[in-house]
Design a protein around this motif. Sequence first.
Motif, PDB file in Angstrom:
ATOM      1  N   THR A 167      14.601  28.193  18.795  1.00 29.32           N
ATOM      2  CA  THR A 167      14.943  26.772  18.864  1.00 29.32           C
ATOM      3  C   THR A 167      14.641  26.075  17.540  1.00 29.32           C
ATOM      4  OG1 THR A 167      12.746  26.365  19.803  1.00 29.32           O
ATOM      5  CG2 THR A 167      14.581  26.554  21.361  1.00 29.32           C
ATOM      6  N   ARG A 248      19.478  26.960  17.153  1.00 28.31           N
ATOM      7  CA  ARG A 248      18.959  26.082  18.199  1.00 28.31           C
ATOM      8  C   ARG A 248      20.031  25.798  19.261  1.00 28.31           C
ATOM      9  NH1 ARG A 248      14.713  22.590  19.144  1.00 28.31           N
ATOM     10  NH2 ARG A 248      15.249  20.800  20.442  1.00 28.31           N
ATOM     11  N   ARG A 249      21.235  25.520  18.760  1.00 24.86           N
ATOM     12  CA  ARG A 249      22.351  25.262  19.681  1.00 24.86           C
ATOM     13  C   ARG A 249      22.564  26.478  20.592  1.00 24.86           C
ATOM     14  NH1 ARG A 249      27.179  26.587  18.039  1.00 24.86           N
ATOM     15  NH2 ARG A 249      26.688  26.341  15.827  1.00 24.86           N
ATOM     16  N   PHE A 252      19.819  26.864  23.417  1.00 23.45           N
ATOM     17  CA  PHE A 252      19.986  26.013  24.600  1.00 23.45           C
ATOM     18  C   PHE A 252      21.237  26.394  25.390  1.00 23.45           C
ATOM     19  CE2 PHE A 252      16.818  23.555  22.328  1.00 23.45           C
ATOM     20  CZ  PHE A 252      15.962  23.214  23.366  1.00 23.45           C
ATOM     21  N   GLU A 253      22.257  26.885  24.679  1.00 27.19           N
ATOM     22  CA  GLU A 253      23.444  27.397  25.358  1.00 27.19           C
ATOM     23  C   GLU A 253      23.069  28.606  26.223  1.00 27.19           C
ATOM     24  OE1 GLU A 253      26.370  26.331  25.708  1.00 27.19           O
ATOM     25  OE2 GLU A 253      27.470  28.103  26.415  1.00 27.19           O
ATOM     26  N   ARG A 256      21.549  27.308  29.354  1.00 30.30           N
ATOM     27  CA  ARG A 256      22.573  26.811  30.289  1.00 30.30           C
ATOM     28  C   ARG A 256      23.259  27.966  31.005  1.00 30.30           C
ATOM     29  NH1 ARG A 256      23.272  22.807  26.617  1.00 30.30           N
ATOM     30  NH2 ARG A 256      24.730  24.001  25.350  1.00 30.30           N
ATOM     31  N   GLN A 262      20.628  21.573  31.666  1.00 33.92           N
ATOM     32  CA  GLN A 262      20.803  20.938  30.352  1.00 33.92           C
ATOM     33  C   GLN A 262      19.445  20.553  29.785  1.00 33.92           C
ATOM     34  OE1 GLN A 262      23.546  20.310  28.596  1.00 33.92           O
ATOM     35  NE2 GLN A 262      25.184  20.798  30.042  1.00 33.92           N
ATOM     36  N   LEU A 263      18.755  21.500  29.217  1.00 33.87           N
ATOM     37  CA  LEU A 263      17.433  21.197  28.673  1.00 33.87           C
ATOM     38  C   LEU A 263      17.545  20.748  27.218  1.00 33.87           C
ATOM     39  CD1 LEU A 263      15.497  24.295  30.073  1.00 33.87           C
ATOM     40  CD2 LEU A 263      15.461  21.948  30.956  1.00 33.87           C
ATOM     41  N   HIS A 264      16.541  20.006  26.765  1.00 35.57           N
ATOM     42  CA  HIS A 264      16.485  19.624  25.354  1.00 35.57           C
ATOM     43  C   HIS A 264      15.122  19.939  24.774  1.00 35.57           C
ATOM     44  CE1 HIS A 264      20.331  17.656  25.746  1.00 35.57           C
ATOM     45  NE2 HIS A 264      19.884  17.157  26.887  1.00 35.57           N
ATOM     46  N   ASP A 265      14.244  20.461  25.638  1.00 39.89           N
ATOM     47  CA  ASP A 265      12.862  20.654  25.245  1.00 39.89           C
ATOM     48  C   ASP A 265      12.573  22.154  25.120  1.00 39.89           C
ATOM     49  OD1 ASP A 265      10.016  19.926  25.039  1.00 39.89           O
ATOM     50  OD2 ASP A 265       9.916  20.996  26.955  1.00 39.89           O
ATOM     51  N   SER A 266      12.049  22.562  23.974  1.00 37.45           N
ATOM     52  CA  SER A 266      11.863  23.995  23.694  1.00 37.45           C
ATOM     53  C   SER A 266      10.857  24.648  24.630  1.00 37.45           C
ATOM     54  CB  SER A 266      11.402  24.194  22.252  1.00 37.45           C
ATOM     55  OG  SER A 266      12.301  23.598  21.370  1.00 37.45           O
ATOM     56  N   LEU A 269      12.530  25.225  27.864  1.00 39.30           N
ATOM     57  CA  LEU A 269      13.527  26.302  27.726  1.00 39.30           C
ATOM     58  C   LEU A 269      12.840  27.670  27.729  1.00 39.30           C
ATOM     59  CD1 LEU A 269      16.506  27.173  27.178  1.00 39.30           C
ATOM     60  CD2 LEU A 269      15.910  27.166  24.753  1.00 39.30           C
TER      61      LEU A 269
END
Length: 544
Positions: A167, A248-249, A252-253, A256, A262-266, A269
């Motif tokens: 990430t 990083r993208r 998170f993909e 998913r 839909q997480l944004h936090d490492s 994740l």
Amino acid sequence: MKWCTCVTLIWIFWTGSVESESPPDPLIVEIPNGKILGLDNGLYYSYESVPYAEPPIGDLRFESPKPYEGHWKDIFNATRPPVACLQWNQFIDDTNKLAGQEDCLTVSIYRPKSTKRSSLPVLVLLHGGAFMFGRASLNGHEYLMRQGTLIVVKISYRVGPLGFVSTGDKDLPGNFGLKDQRLALEWIKKNIAHFGGKPENIVLIGHSAGGASVHLQTLRHDFGQLAKAAVSVSGNALDPWVVQSGARRRAFELGRLLGCGQLHDSVALKKCLKSKPAGEIVSAVKSFLIFSYVPFTPFGPVVEPADAPGAFLTQHPSEVIRSGKFAQIPWLASYTTEDGGYNAASLLEQSNKTGENLIEKLNDRWFDWAPYLLFYRDSFETIKDLDNYSTDIRQAYLGDRRFGLESYWDLQRMFTDVLFKNSVPKALDLHRQYGKSPVYSFVYDNPSVSGVGQVLSKRSDVNFGTVHGDDFFLIFDVGSFRAAIRPDEEIISRNFIRMLEDFSLSDNGTLTFGSCVFEDNVGREHLQHLRITRNGCKNEKFSL
Ligand SMILES: *[C@@H]1O[C@H](CO)[C@@H](O)[C@H](O)[C@H]1NC(C)=O
Ligand SMILES: *[C@@H]1O[C@H](CO)[C@@H](O)[C@H](O)[C@H]1NC(C)=O
Ligand SMILES: *[C@@H]1O[C@H](CO)[C@@H](O)[C@H](O)[C@H]1NC(C)=O
Ligand SMILES: *[C@@H]1O[C@H](CO)[C@@H](O)[C@H](O)[C@H]1NC(C)=O
């Protein structure tokens, strides 16, 4: 079985105490973790699948490797060939390409019997496979054992998402596979003397992603404590497929795809990914391939933030070299004249349904596919710039011609230049400017009868030239790519192995191949490399 081991132990103890002159059993080696049972293979002894790290499973998944701390009560059975780290393997010709195991962090040691020396220099192998696949046992050691001058150690390291998901922050920094390699090198330095190896005479070698890994290892300023010299065959840290942007993208993909939402936090994740079956994580690789096995490295090395605990790489490799803070040890970097056949050949396979080749589809799909084939997808800010580059590079290699069998060699040349060749003079130049230790290079120009090109294209009617691996597989044989070797290749194989032996023993950093002495590029006006062909070798100016 316990009883057997016990009897063996008592026997060793007994013979050891009564006849103190008798040599120790070469099949049993003692290291701080306990005793290891090897195998007698006729020409050589092997000690396989010896753990150097705690299994990277459960809470240790996506973490830096922890040194192995087990102590064996019985003898550790080192007669089992190393397992592949869990991977989505391009070379499995099936829609399901999943292979290997998550628990895989071991080293395997091969010691020739016929030896004039009481202890031998050591050649350590980092296997190739695009940081996505490959395994220690892919590369054979028969040629090396026959020559009998070097101990061989093969390292297994994590690959694909399990080895490289990142990430880009300290919570999930990535580069786990590179950290595995480093820990294994520390293990080898500490323990190889028990196997009859000289810890002061270790050379690290790798091919393709293994070659890039070797280069990345040497960029650690203290690498000189672990090895004496390093060899990167057809892959180095400046190749465009090595250091990833956009990791990083993709991390998170991956989350998913595995149902983490839909997480944004490492931290969240990582927690979610740790709870998923390893096979599902690795199988998700197929969603990152836009066709075939393209791009071949969707998960690979990254630049980590400086605050990541145990960070392996915190600046781009070219910046590390410019800072001068890399290991001052002799380094050899190479390519083959048609290295890019690895990528171009797979586009020649005929489709079953239409009889069409992927290479012909390139005419319609160039703008979609080229950024992934050549690894510049994340190098441009806008689609306009991206398309502009795609137009220019096509024009540079093909002019106004179409992609097809007739223009195959131009496409192959494009892949060779962009993916394997251009980085070599760039790296040599940086090393000679900012370093003091010798930097050598060779180009290999001698096609094998059958190699990666034939395997990936499933064709034998095309002349591929000297493709990725045609040289390296003469050092570490890969039977599935090459049935037999020619007499000229046998001589080259012996010369390569002698070159590596010299590299490990020489105190002045000189390097020879057959009758040729490599020119050191440090302090030289024009870059030099050795051209190796079926007729011999010669020094020449690097031609771009
Ligand atoms: C070691 O493992 C091999 C392969 O699994 C097995 O055949 C052999 O019996 C084992 N040896 C001992 C001493 O346990
Ligand atoms: C194409 O056909 C061959 C032989 O009939 C078969 O082995 C192979 O799996 C097929 N490939 C695909 C991608 O369907
Ligand atoms: C792409 O950009 C370069 C530099 O800005 C320019 O020289 C070139 O003509 C452009 N190519 C195309 C196809 O627009
Ligand atoms: C370097 O060492 C090798 C032996 O390892 C020797 O053959 C060679 O002559 C030496 N070269 C120089 C310039 O000292």
